[in-house]
Design a protein around this motif. Structure first.
Motif, PDB file in Angstrom:
ATOM      1  N   ILE A   1     -23.257 -58.778  37.235  1.00  0.00           N
ATOM      2  CA  ILE A   1     -21.847 -58.380  37.199  1.00  0.00           C
ATOM      3  C   ILE A   1     -21.578 -57.292  38.237  1.00  0.00           C
ATOM      4  CG2 ILE A   1     -20.114 -57.215  35.777  1.00  0.00           C
ATOM      5  CD1 ILE A   1     -21.358 -58.750  33.374  1.00  0.00           C
ATOM      6  N   GLY A   2     -22.464 -56.313  38.302  1.00  0.00           N
ATOM      7  CA  GLY A   2     -22.289 -55.223  39.251  1.00  0.00           C
ATOM      8  C   GLY A   2     -22.359 -55.661  40.701  1.00  0.00           C
ATOM      9  N   GLU A   3     -23.159 -56.688  40.978  1.00  0.00           N
ATOM     10  CA  GLU A   3     -23.299 -57.146  42.359  1.00  0.00           C
ATOM     11  C   GLU A   3     -22.209 -58.124  42.772  1.00  0.00           C
ATOM     12  OE1 GLU A   3     -27.238 -58.788  42.642  1.00  0.00           O
ATOM     13  OE2 GLU A   3     -28.173 -56.819  42.820  1.00  0.00           O
ATOM     14  N   TYR A   4     -21.738 -58.963  41.852  1.00  0.00           N
ATOM     15  CA  TYR A   4     -20.859 -60.059  42.240  1.00  0.00           C
ATOM     16  C   TYR A   4     -19.414 -59.921  41.754  1.00  0.00           C
ATOM     17  CZ  TYR A   4     -25.170 -62.362  43.547  1.00  0.00           C
ATOM     18  OH  TYR A   4     -26.357 -62.656  44.137  1.00  0.00           O
ATOM     19  N   LEU A   5     -19.186 -59.341  40.591  1.00  0.00           N
ATOM     20  CA  LEU A   5     -17.849 -59.335  39.997  1.00  0.00           C
ATOM     21  C   LEU A   5     -17.116 -58.007  40.185  1.00  0.00           C
ATOM     22  CD1 LEU A   5     -15.756 -60.768  38.119  1.00  0.00           C
ATOM     23  CD2 LEU A   5     -16.966 -59.709  36.206  1.00  0.00           C
ATOM     24  N   LEU A   6     -17.760 -56.926  39.832  1.00  0.00           N
ATOM     25  CA  LEU A   6     -17.070 -55.629  39.789  1.00  0.00           C
ATOM     26  C   LEU A   6     -16.528 -55.120  41.119  1.00  0.00           C
ATOM     27  CD1 LEU A   6     -18.666 -53.276  37.148  1.00  0.00           C
ATOM     28  CD2 LEU A   6     -16.461 -54.390  37.169  1.00  0.00           C
TER      29      LEU A   6
ATOM     30  N   THR B   1     -28.976 -55.202  31.265  1.00  0.00           N
ATOM     31  CA  THR B   1     -28.093 -55.226  30.104  1.00  0.00           C
ATOM     32  C   THR B   1     -28.479 -54.197  29.049  1.00  0.00           C
ATOM     33  OG1 THR B   1     -27.463 -57.530  30.439  1.00  0.00           O
ATOM     34  CG2 THR B   1     -27.323 -56.707  28.183  1.00  0.00           C
ATOM     35  N   ASN B   2     -29.760 -54.133  28.702  1.00  0.00           N
ATOM     36  CA  ASN B   2     -30.206 -53.183  27.675  1.00  0.00           C
ATOM     37  C   ASN B   2     -29.924 -51.742  28.075  1.00  0.00           C
ATOM     38  OD1 ASN B   2     -31.116 -55.259  26.080  1.00  0.00           O
ATOM     39  ND2 ASN B   2     -33.272 -54.931  26.516  1.00  0.00           N
ATOM     40  N   GLU B   3     -30.175 -51.414  29.334  1.00  0.00           N
ATOM     41  CA  GLU B   3     -29.960 -50.044  29.805  1.00  0.00           C
ATOM     42  C   GLU B   3     -28.472 -49.685  29.805  1.00  0.00           C
ATOM     43  OE1 GLU B   3     -33.755 -49.662  32.859  1.00  0.00           O
ATOM     44  OE2 GLU B   3     -31.939 -50.707  33.521  1.00  0.00           O
ATOM     45  N   VAL B   4     -27.612 -50.645  30.161  1.00  0.00           N
ATOM     46  CA  VAL B   4     -26.167 -50.393  30.150  1.00  0.00           C
ATOM     47  C   VAL B   4     -25.694 -50.139  28.726  1.00  0.00           C
ATOM     48  CG1 VAL B   4     -23.886 -51.387  30.566  1.00  0.00           C
ATOM     49  CG2 VAL B   4     -25.687 -51.665  32.271  1.00  0.00           C
TER      50      VAL B   4
ATOM     51  N   ILE C   1     -21.636 -56.216  30.502  1.00  0.00           N
ATOM     52  CA  ILE C   1     -22.950 -56.854  30.471  1.00  0.00           C
ATOM     53  C   ILE C   1     -22.801 -58.350  30.266  1.00  0.00           C
ATOM     54  CG2 ILE C   1     -24.124 -54.794  29.642  1.00  0.00           C
ATOM     55  CD1 ILE C   1     -23.977 -55.887  26.813  1.00  0.00           C
ATOM     56  N   GLU C   2     -23.870 -59.105  30.596  1.00  0.00           N
ATOM     57  CA  GLU C   2     -23.774 -60.547  30.409  1.00  0.00           C
ATOM     58  C   GLU C   2     -24.545 -61.035  29.196  1.00  0.00           C
ATOM     59  OE1 GLU C   2     -26.907 -60.090  33.755  1.00  0.00           O
ATOM     60  OE2 GLU C   2     -24.765 -59.886  33.934  1.00  0.00           O
ATOM     61  N   GLY C   3     -25.228 -60.167  28.511  1.00  0.00           N
ATOM     62  CA  GLY C   3     -25.976 -60.569  27.321  1.00  0.00           C
ATOM     63  C   GLY C   3     -25.408 -59.923  26.080  1.00  0.00           C
ATOM     64  N   PRO C   4     -25.982 -60.250  24.934  1.00  0.00           N
ATOM     65  CA  PRO C   4     -25.508 -59.642  23.686  1.00  0.00           C
ATOM     66  C   PRO C   4     -25.866 -58.159  23.613  1.00  0.00           C
ATOM     67  CG  PRO C   4     -27.420 -61.029  23.281  1.00  0.00           C
ATOM     68  CD  PRO C   4     -27.059 -61.218  24.716  1.00  0.00           C
ATOM     69  N   CYS C   5     -25.072 -57.413  22.888  1.00  0.00           N
ATOM     70  CA  CYS C   5     -25.278 -55.982  22.712  1.00  0.00           C
ATOM     71  C   CYS C   5     -25.994 -55.741  21.390  1.00  0.00           C
ATOM     72  CB  CYS C   5     -23.932 -55.259  22.724  1.00  0.00           C
ATOM     73  SG  CYS C   5     -24.079 -53.497  22.438  1.00  0.00           S
TER      74      CYS C   5
ATOM     75  N   GLU D   1     -36.039 -59.739  35.100  1.00  0.00           N
ATOM     76  CA  GLU D   1     -36.930 -58.864  34.350  1.00  0.00           C
ATOM     77  C   GLU D   1     -36.550 -58.827  32.868  1.00  0.00           C
ATOM     78  OE1 GLU D   1     -33.370 -56.278  34.849  1.00  0.00           O
ATOM     79  OE2 GLU D   1     -34.290 -57.903  35.967  1.00  0.00           O
ATOM     80  N   ALA D   2     -37.506 -58.393  32.038  1.00  0.00           N
ATOM     81  CA  ALA D   2     -37.231 -58.208  30.614  1.00  0.00           C
ATOM     82  C   ALA D   2     -36.086 -57.206  30.469  1.00  0.00           C
ATOM     83  CB  ALA D   2     -38.476 -57.697  29.898  1.00  0.00           C
ATOM     84  N   GLY D   3     -35.173 -57.466  29.548  1.00  0.00           N
ATOM     85  CA  GLY D   3     -34.005 -56.604  29.357  1.00  0.00           C
ATOM     86  C   GLY D   3     -32.779 -57.120  30.077  1.00  0.00           C
ATOM     87  N   SER D   4     -32.946 -58.143  30.924  1.00  0.00           N
ATOM     88  CA  SER D   4     -31.816 -58.733  31.633  1.00  0.00           C
ATOM     89  C   SER D   4     -31.043 -59.643  30.690  1.00  0.00           C
ATOM     90  CB  SER D   4     -32.336 -59.539  32.826  1.00  0.00           C
ATOM     91  OG  SER D   4     -31.402 -60.518  33.215  1.00  0.00           O
ATOM     92  N   GLY D   5     -29.721 -59.555  30.732  1.00  0.00           N
ATOM     93  CA  GLY D   5     -28.877 -60.411  29.901  1.00  0.00           C
ATOM     94  C   GLY D   5     -29.014 -61.868  30.280  1.00  0.00           C
TER      95      GLY D   5
END
Length: 197
Positions: A60-65, A88-91, A105-109, A154-158
């Motif tokens: 999202i940060g690279e392509y949409l925002l 996603t997890n860090e956000v 984020i693109e994954g579940p919270c 990586e692990a933690g990616s949505g």
């Protein structure tokens, strides 16, 4: 000022004392009240200014925002927008800890204390080099996909979490995949694929 210890040193680490924790809670509360006062004054006067700190997952940060923030800045030129890109997890953790005003984020919270709203729908697709035997196909089976070298986020990616959940929903074991690499961004994955990996 308060004539008490606010920090303790423990095993080469610094941590807050009980007084430090109390001061931190009040400082955060005072900061939130200040921000609320500014928002209310801005609503009353119609002039919006201030700081907006957004946490965004990598894709999202690279392509949409960048496009969205460009339009936002035209409408609200006196708002300073800062975007921090991470997984996603860090956000979600950053929003939960009040480090960010909002997160996209693109994954579940995983934080029940946060409110989620669906913003957009996206689609995950398989990507191969243009000269690959599957390049012209509209779809492939999971069994065929499992025969290919697989590069993932990586692990933690949505994106990774959503893909793995789709495999679980399809009753397909991710251990069947030939995972050759984990990378921290979609751009890095695309470069690796173009490079023949």
């Amino acid at each position: 000022y308060y004539q008490t210890m606010l920090f303790d040193r423990v095993n080469r680490h610094v941590k807050l004392t009980a007084a430090g924790e109390l001061l931190l809670d009040y400082a955060i509360h005072m900061n939130n009240l200040q921000a609320e006062l500014e928002r209310n004054i801005q609503q009353l006067t119609g002039h919006v200014k201030g700081e907006l700190l957004i946490g965004a997952s990598t894709t999202i940060g690279e392509y949409l925002l960048p496009h969205v923030v460009g339009s936002f800045k035209k409408a609200y030129p006196d708002v300073n927008v800062t975007i921090q890109i991470m997984n996603t997890n860090e956000v979600a953790e950053g929003v939960n800890n009040k480090h960010f005003d909002l997160g996209i984020i693109e994954g579940p919270c995983e934080f029940p204390s946060l409110k989620e709203e669906k913003l957009l729908e996206d689609e995950l697709v398989v990507v191969v080099p243009t000269n690959h035997e599957f390049a012209d196909r509209k779809e492939i089976t999971l069994e065929e996909l499992a025969t290919l070298p697989y590069i993932t986020r990586e692990a933690g990616s949505g994106s990774r979490l959503l893909f793995e959940q789709a495999l679980i929903d399809a009753d397909f074991d991710i251990e069947n995949f030939n995972m050759v690499m984990e990378l921290g961004s979609t751009t890095a994955i695309k470069s690796a694929i173009v490079g023949g990996l």
